[in-house]
Design a protein around this motif. Sequence first.
Motif, PDB file in Angstrom:
ATOM      1  N   UNK A 145      23.990 -35.000 -29.835  1.00 50.77           N
ATOM      2  CA  UNK A 145      24.164 -34.868 -31.281  1.00 50.77           C
ATOM      3  C   UNK A 145      24.548 -33.431 -31.593  1.00 50.77           C
ATOM      4  N   UNK A 146      25.616 -33.263 -32.357  1.00 51.00           N
ATOM      5  CA  UNK A 146      26.062 -31.939 -32.782  1.00 51.00           C
ATOM      6  C   UNK A 146      25.451 -31.606 -34.143  1.00 51.00           C
ATOM      7  N   UNK A 147      24.627 -30.595 -34.178  1.00 50.40           N
ATOM      8  CA  UNK A 147      24.020 -29.988 -35.361  1.00 50.40           C
ATOM      9  C   UNK A 147      23.619 -30.980 -36.458  1.00 50.40           C
ATOM     10  N   UNK A 148      24.446 -31.153 -37.498  1.00 49.00           N
ATOM     11  CA  UNK A 148      24.050 -31.891 -38.703  1.00 49.00           C
ATOM     12  C   UNK A 148      24.552 -33.332 -38.746  1.00 49.00           C
ATOM     13  N   UNK A 149      25.083 -33.850 -37.677  1.00 45.89           N
ATOM     14  CA  UNK A 149      25.701 -35.178 -37.645  1.00 45.89           C
ATOM     15  C   UNK A 149      24.848 -36.212 -38.377  1.00 45.89           C
ATOM     16  N   UNK A 150      25.474 -36.933 -39.302  1.00 44.37           N
ATOM     17  CA  UNK A 150      24.736 -37.848 -40.173  1.00 44.37           C
ATOM     18  C   UNK A 150      24.346 -39.161 -39.504  1.00 44.37           C
ATOM     19  N   UNK A 151      25.160 -39.683 -38.565  1.00 44.00           N
ATOM     20  CA  UNK A 151      24.946 -41.047 -38.088  1.00 44.00           C
ATOM     21  C   UNK A 151      23.633 -41.226 -37.327  1.00 44.00           C
ATOM     22  N   UNK A 167      20.027 -34.609 -26.616  1.00 46.35           N
ATOM     23  CA  UNK A 167      20.596 -33.279 -26.460  1.00 46.35           C
ATOM     24  C   UNK A 167      21.143 -32.851 -27.822  1.00 46.35           C
ATOM     25  N   UNK A 168      20.598 -31.780 -28.360  1.00 45.79           N
ATOM     26  CA  UNK A 168      20.971 -31.315 -29.697  1.00 45.79           C
ATOM     27  C   UNK A 168      21.733 -30.005 -29.559  1.00 45.79           C
ATOM     28  N   UNK A 169      22.989 -29.993 -29.978  1.00 47.44           N
ATOM     29  CA  UNK A 169      23.831 -28.807 -29.883  1.00 47.44           C
ATOM     30  C   UNK A 169      23.744 -28.050 -31.202  1.00 47.44           C
ATOM     31  N   UNK A 170      23.202 -26.840 -31.156  1.00 46.86           N
ATOM     32  CA  UNK A 170      23.031 -26.007 -32.347  1.00 46.86           C
ATOM     33  C   UNK A 170      24.144 -24.975 -32.381  1.00 46.86           C
ATOM     34  N   UNK A 176      20.892 -21.387 -40.716  1.00 50.52           N
ATOM     35  CA  UNK A 176      20.896 -21.504 -42.185  1.00 50.52           C
ATOM     36  C   UNK A 176      21.222 -20.180 -42.858  1.00 50.52           C
ATOM     37  N   UNK A 177      21.933 -20.300 -43.975  1.00 48.62           N
ATOM     38  CA  UNK A 177      22.295 -19.157 -44.820  1.00 48.62           C
ATOM     39  C   UNK A 177      23.171 -18.150 -44.076  1.00 48.62           C
ATOM     40  N   UNK A 178      23.959 -18.647 -43.117  1.00 48.42           N
ATOM     41  CA  UNK A 178      24.897 -17.774 -42.417  1.00 48.42           C
ATOM     42  C   UNK A 178      26.267 -18.428 -42.407  1.00 48.42           C
ATOM     43  N   UNK A 179      27.297 -17.611 -42.586  1.00 51.58           N
ATOM     44  CA  UNK A 179      28.655 -18.122 -42.543  1.00 51.58           C
ATOM     45  C   UNK A 179      29.146 -18.147 -41.104  1.00 51.58           C
ATOM     46  N   UNK A 180      30.009 -19.134 -40.794  1.00 51.02           N
ATOM     47  CA  UNK A 180      30.559 -19.223 -39.460  1.00 51.02           C
ATOM     48  C   UNK A 180      29.575 -19.831 -38.464  1.00 51.02           C
ATOM     49  N   UNK A 181      29.963 -19.785 -37.213  1.00 46.32           N
ATOM     50  CA  UNK A 181      29.159 -20.387 -36.157  1.00 46.32           C
ATOM     51  C   UNK A 181      28.531 -19.307 -35.287  1.00 46.32           C
ATOM     52  N   UNK A 182      27.572 -19.742 -34.480  1.00 47.94           N
ATOM     53  CA  UNK A 182      26.912 -18.871 -33.520  1.00 47.94           C
ATOM     54  C   UNK A 182      27.214 -19.403 -32.126  1.00 47.94           C
ATOM     55  N   UNK A 183      26.956 -18.630 -31.080  1.00 48.79           N
ATOM     56  CA  UNK A 183      27.111 -19.178 -29.728  1.00 48.79           C
ATOM     57  C   UNK A 183      26.257 -20.434 -29.576  1.00 48.79           C
ATOM     58  N   UNK A 184      26.851 -21.537 -29.169  1.00 53.63           N
ATOM     59  CA  UNK A 184      26.111 -22.805 -29.141  1.00 53.63           C
ATOM     60  C   UNK A 184      24.950 -22.782 -28.162  1.00 53.63           C
ATOM     61  N   UNK A 185      23.882 -23.436 -28.581  1.00 47.52           N
ATOM     62  CA  UNK A 185      22.690 -23.587 -27.755  1.00 47.52           C
ATOM     63  C   UNK A 185      22.333 -25.071 -27.712  1.00 47.52           C
ATOM     64  N   UNK A 186      21.969 -25.561 -26.550  1.00 44.24           N
ATOM     65  CA  UNK A 186      21.663 -26.986 -26.387  1.00 44.24           C
ATOM     66  C   UNK A 186      20.182 -27.141 -26.084  1.00 44.24           C
TER      67      UNK A 186
END
Length: 447
Positions: A233-239, A289-292, A296-306
């Motif tokens: 699951x990637x971050x905020x995925x709704x399904x 497996x959750x890919x972050x 919150x309250x930050x623009x853009x992305x961060x280095x992904x963490x699983x």
Amino acid sequence: MSSCCGLPLLECVYCLACGRWAWKKLLYTAGNESKNWGIATAAEFEPVPRMCRYILAVYEEDLRNPIWAPPGGYGMNPDWVVLRRSYEETQGRVSPYLIYLDHDNADIVLLIRGLNLAKESDYLVLLDNKLGQTKFDGGYVHNGLLRAAQWVFDAESDILRELIERHPSYTLTFAGHSLGAGAVALLGMLVIQNRGHLGNIERNRIRCFAIAPARCVSLNLAVRYADIINSVVLQDDFLPRTTTALENLVNFLFCLPCLLCIFCLKDTCTLDEKRLQDPRRLYAPGRLYHIIVRKPFRFGTIPPKVRTAVPVDGRFEHLVLSCNLTSDHSIIWIERESQRALDLMMETERIMEIPVQQRMERQVSLAREHSEEYKAALQRAVALDVQEAYSPSSYGTFDEINEEGDNCSSSKTELPFVSSKRRKENWDDLAGRLFDIDESGQMVLKK
């Protein structure tokens, strides 16, 4: 006079309650649910971006002249594609899929694409489900996805058996996205139950990768099959978070704010105990497996963490109010972020410089860690009185149990109401049948 004063007071209380609810939901982020999970390693996460690319290849009409290939291509050899099935060939029973013989990775792969918004048959599969409609192996599953998985199994079991017999050292992998993810998850469960149809393939050679899956299995099955099924699951995925019956989605397609409001209200007002003890409630399957990729309250992305775990409570229970809840469902973005995450893992762990012997030792220790997580998940399920979670299944996460299944099933209705002493006895009895003590004194799964 008193009635006139009571009305504004009631309105104020109502507004304060609504404001508090909205504030809590806006502050709730996807990282909250997995913040206590462990960090995934490159060794276990390595197949995920590759499976995403393979799933993307199912969308192509001609693999020799791909249109949507990501940078570096799909990594597939068109000559190794065993078969492809289109909508016409599946008669709308399941989305298009292909079988690929991956000689580079010693793998037999069956891949199912995701929902096609232009195909009515895909909607019929997704919406073919009512709460508690279909029982399966002591739990409940999504009816439409189970029927799709059964169709694939009946159609391709002979081909799969032939490939397995021809390549006895290869693994058998099922992978899918969205609608296809739910289908492959249930297909993997069907294969475990019917290994005789595939030449009695060993359980440890079967695995499944469900990318952005729908909630398709009850909680006891989600934990029990965690050694076979891996949900990504990637971050905020709704399904994976959509708990409302999917047939109700159609009624709100043209009013997304209404849909979000109803989902969030339902999630907020449902007690945790009620969720866990409802045997019909469906969940994302297997190990998670959750890919972050955002904070919150930050623009853009961060280095992904699983992060990864086999959780009992907190399996993506709350819909996240985010502008990315639909884009995070895209297989293209999941492939991109999972590859970024894997690259960072490999750079951090320097896995390519590790000697072969140490890699093998790491695989053994990783399997031991996963076994301990299964045990902890079962124990947690017992403590929370999850119905039928501690009733052993001969096709579940663990190897075949004794022949007392009928006796176990006859007492299932008593289990949620037994005393804590009786629950401890049930757990000790189950643990004795499922685990052995190795030379170092560690509890390990029976072979």
